[in-house]
Design an enzyme around this catalytic site. Structure first.
Site, PDB file in Angstrom:
ATOM      1  N   ASP A  26       0.845  -1.197   0.000  1.00  0.00           N
ATOM      2  CA  ASP A  26       0.000   0.000   0.000  1.00  0.00           C
ATOM      3  C   ASP A  26       0.875   1.239   0.000  1.00  0.00           C
ATOM      4  O   ASP A  26       0.711   2.154  -0.804  1.00  0.00           O
ATOM      5  CB  ASP A  26      -0.918  -0.028   1.219  1.00  0.00           C
ATOM      6  CG  ASP A  26      -1.587  -1.396   1.370  1.00  0.00           C
ATOM      7  OD1 ASP A  26      -1.297  -2.108   2.344  1.00  0.00           O
ATOM      8  OD2 ASP A  26      -2.341  -1.762   0.463  1.00  0.00           O
ATOM      9  N   GLU A 279       1.477  -6.717  -5.024  1.00  0.00           N
ATOM     10  CA  GLU A 279       1.125  -5.901  -6.187  1.00  0.00           C
ATOM     11  C   GLU A 279       2.316  -5.163  -6.766  1.00  0.00           C
ATOM     12  O   GLU A 279       2.647  -5.332  -7.941  1.00  0.00           O
ATOM     13  CB  GLU A 279       0.008  -4.905  -5.827  1.00  0.00           C
ATOM     14  CG  GLU A 279      -0.390  -4.011  -6.972  1.00  0.00           C
ATOM     15  CD  GLU A 279      -1.735  -3.311  -6.750  1.00  0.00           C
ATOM     16  OE1 GLU A 279      -1.896  -2.195  -7.275  1.00  0.00           O
ATOM     17  OE2 GLU A 279      -2.583  -3.867  -6.046  1.00  0.00           O
TER      18      GLU A 279
HETATM   19  O1  TRH Z   1       4.417  -6.019   0.703  1.00  0.00           O
HETATM   20  P1  TRH Z   1       3.433  -6.664  -0.163  1.00  0.00           P
HETATM   21  O2  TRH Z   1       3.080  -8.044   0.140  1.00  0.00           O
HETATM   22  O3  TRH Z   1       2.109  -5.783  -0.177  1.00  0.00           O
HETATM   23  C1  TRH Z   1       0.838  -6.347  -0.270  1.00  0.00           C
HETATM   24  C2  TRH Z   1       0.242  -5.978  -1.534  1.00  0.00           C
HETATM   25  O4  TRH Z   1       0.241  -4.655  -1.710  1.00  0.00           O
HETATM   26  C3  TRH Z   1      -1.175  -6.426  -1.622  1.00  0.00           C
HETATM   27  O5  TRH Z   1      -1.799  -5.941  -2.766  1.00  0.00           O
HETATM   28  C4  TRH Z   1      -1.931  -5.922  -0.483  1.00  0.00           C
HETATM   29  O6  TRH Z   1      -3.227  -6.454  -0.530  1.00  0.00           O
HETATM   30  C5  TRH Z   1      -1.244  -6.387   0.736  1.00  0.00           C
HETATM   31  O7  TRH Z   1       0.088  -5.885   0.768  1.00  0.00           O
HETATM   32  C6  TRH Z   1      -1.982  -5.872   1.880  1.00  0.00           C
HETATM   33  O8  TRH Z   1       3.945  -6.678  -1.677  1.00  0.00           O
HETATM   34  P2  TRH Z   1       4.169  -5.529  -2.738  1.00  0.00           P
HETATM   35  O9  TRH Z   1       2.895  -4.990  -3.232  1.00  0.00           O
HETATM   36  O10 TRH Z   1       5.087  -6.102  -3.732  1.00  0.00           O
HETATM   37  O11 TRH Z   1       4.915  -4.375  -1.970  1.00  0.00           O
HETATM   38  C7  TRH Z   1       6.232  -4.487  -1.538  1.00  0.00           C
HETATM   39  C8  TRH Z   1       6.931  -3.142  -1.690  1.00  0.00           C
HETATM   40  O12 TRH Z   1       8.222  -3.204  -1.043  1.00  0.00           O
HETATM   41  C9  TRH Z   1       7.207  -2.758  -3.141  1.00  0.00           C
HETATM   42  O13 TRH Z   1       6.971  -1.371  -3.313  1.00  0.00           O
HETATM   43  C10 TRH Z   1       8.695  -3.019  -3.321  1.00  0.00           C
HETATM   44  C11 TRH Z   1       9.191  -2.684  -1.947  1.00  0.00           C
HETATM   45  N1  TRH Z   1      10.501  -3.207  -1.574  1.00  0.00           N
HETATM   46  C12 TRH Z   1      11.508  -2.284  -1.356  1.00  0.00           C
HETATM   47  O14 TRH Z   1      11.314  -1.064  -1.502  1.00  0.00           O
HETATM   48  N2  TRH Z   1      12.731  -2.757  -0.969  1.00  0.00           N
HETATM   49  C13 TRH Z   1      13.014  -4.081  -0.826  1.00  0.00           C
HETATM   50  O15 TRH Z   1      14.123  -4.452  -0.480  1.00  0.00           O
HETATM   51  C14 TRH Z   1      11.938  -5.025  -1.084  1.00  0.00           C
HETATM   52  C15 TRH Z   1      12.186  -6.484  -0.944  1.00  0.00           C
HETATM   53  C16 TRH Z   1      10.694  -4.553  -1.432  1.00  0.00           C
END
Ligand code: TRH
Length: 384
Positions: A26, A279
């Site tokens: 989010d 996402e």
């Molecule tokens: O963290 P998530 O599992 O988030 C989820 C999804 O948003 C989902 O739609 C929602 O319903 C749920 O939360 C509640 O996965 P997502 O969406 O990939 O988000 C991870 C974020 O973290 C993404 O912006 C990439 C970031 N990230 C970094 O900035 N640095 C890192 O080292 C890593 C591994 C990820």
């Protein structure tokens, strides 16, 4: 587009409300959108976050104790239960169906001209999305109309977030320099580099065992996160943390620190196969144009598997049926948490073809236009 049309006066900023439901997605989506609106469209953005401590993971310079602070040009505000008296912007984005504070809704109704009110929805590849995109929804009591804005995979939707400098950053990226920076062991002949950003998964031990017995060396890069306890348990360790490098037969596991979003893109570019989730990382894996596996956020009654299947059908449209079958079997096994060992060989055999498919799929997605620009264009029409 002349952004000044949206910036008649300071109060013509945009408000984005980011409810942190779970994990980082989010904040990940809202922070990415806010930065793009500021840097690429010259729009003043006020980003309201209801859990600054979680947000700090993605925005390291954020101070969760402050009610307001500017980070990378974005005015970040604590979204607290007693909502402060704040001027309403020209556009109000309620991300992920966020419920806006009543006092703010009242202020929106008083504002002249009324703000454009956007409900920025979750990403789905399902067919119904196009029919719901841009639909208006009048407020039951106040003279306000909310519009649904859906990210998506085709031009009938809002598209996906992609920064204007993405391609240039990718061209400047060096896999060798990335490996050196992480002091990774020298690349071995035929080595497969995999990134693993996933939720807890009962199929993880099976997959790790498979890789440790692999004829080709596997280097698995694991950002700090929810998967570490399961990984440590499988490797017979009490715990794992950033910097740890574990050799387990043909498998090398390297635990990485959680980095900023631009750093995460580099991790995806450095690998031959990316396990992603939720996402935002799922979208970044597609822009990386490399093979990937999506661990979708689980929903009741397996509704998430319907979303997963809908995406696979779109993603592999026109690709050999055998490839589609192999990918569908492996992704379903990974998301069901069982059967990955049986599904892996066929999937692994398709990786070279999936690598060829990546750029074509990314090009197809880029035809939808970038979500931030599509949103600005939509709001311009809605405001005027
Ligand atoms: O963290 P998530 O599992 O988030 C989820 C999804 O948003 C989902 O739609 C929602 O319903 C749920 O939360 C509640 O996965 P997502 O969406 O990939 O988000 C991870 C974020 O973290 C993404 O912006 C990439 C970031 N990230 C970094 O900035 N640095 C890192 O080292 C890593 C591994 C990820």
């Amino acid at each position: 587009m002349d952004p000044s049309a949206l910036l008649r006066a300071p109060e013509d900023h945009w408000d984005i409300f980011c409810p942190v439901v779970d994990n980082y997605g989010d904040v990940g989506v809202c922070w990415r959108l806010a930065r793009q609106l500021v840097t690429e469209h010259g729009i003043a953005v006020r980003l309201w976050i209801d859990d600054l401590s979680s947000a700090r993971r993605l925005i390291p310079s954020l101070d969760p104790s402050l009610d307001g602070q500017t980070v990378r040009g974005v005015d970040i505000r604590a979204w607290t239960s007693t909502f402060p008296d704040a001027p309403v912007g020209a556009v109000v984005i309620a991300a992920f169906a966020a419920s806006l504070p009543e006092s703010f809704l009242e202020a929106m109704a008083q504002r002249s001209p009324r703000p454009a009110w956007i409900n920025l929805e979750y990403l789905s590849a399902e067919d119904w999305v196009a029919g719901c995109h841009r639909l208006p929804s009048p407020h039951p009591r106040l003279p306000l109309v909310q519009h649904f804005f859906f990210p998506g995979l085709d031009a009938r939707t809002g598209g996906l977030l992609r920064e204007a400098d993405y391609a240039a950053r990718r061209r400047a990226f060096s896999r060798e320099a990335f490996r050196q920076a992480l002091e990774l062991p020298p690349e071995q002949p035929g080595e497969r580099m995999v990134s693993l950003f996933t939720y807890e998964n009962p199929a993880l031990p099976e997959l790790l065992e498979l890789w440790s017995k692999s004829p080709l060396p596997v280097c698995c890069l694991v950002p700090e996160g929810r998967v570490l306890p399961g990984l440590a348990a499988h490797l017979g360790l009490s715990g794992l943390r950033a910097g740890d490098k574990i050799l387990h037969e043909a498998l090398t596991v390297c635990v990485l620190p959680f980095v900023e979003q631009t750093g995460y893109d580099e991790l995806l570019w450095a690998c031959d196969l990316n396990f992603v989730r939720g996402e935002d990382s799922f979208v970044r894996a597609q822009w990386a144009e490399l093979p990937f596996v999506w661990h979708i956020y689980a929903q009741e009654e397996d509704a998430h598997l319907v979303k997963l299947q809908a995406f696979i059908t779109r993603y592999l449209d026109g690709v050999e049926p055998a490839v589609e079958l192999a990918l569908r079997d492996f992704w379903l096994a990974w998301n069901r948490g069982e059967g990955v060992a049986a599904a892996w060989p066929s999937f692994a055999a398709c990786l070279p073809l999936l690598k060829l498919h990546g750029p074509a799929w990314s090009a197809c997605l880029q035809e939808t236009g970038d979500l931030a620009a599509n949103l600005v264009r939509f709001c311009k029409v809605e405001i005027e």
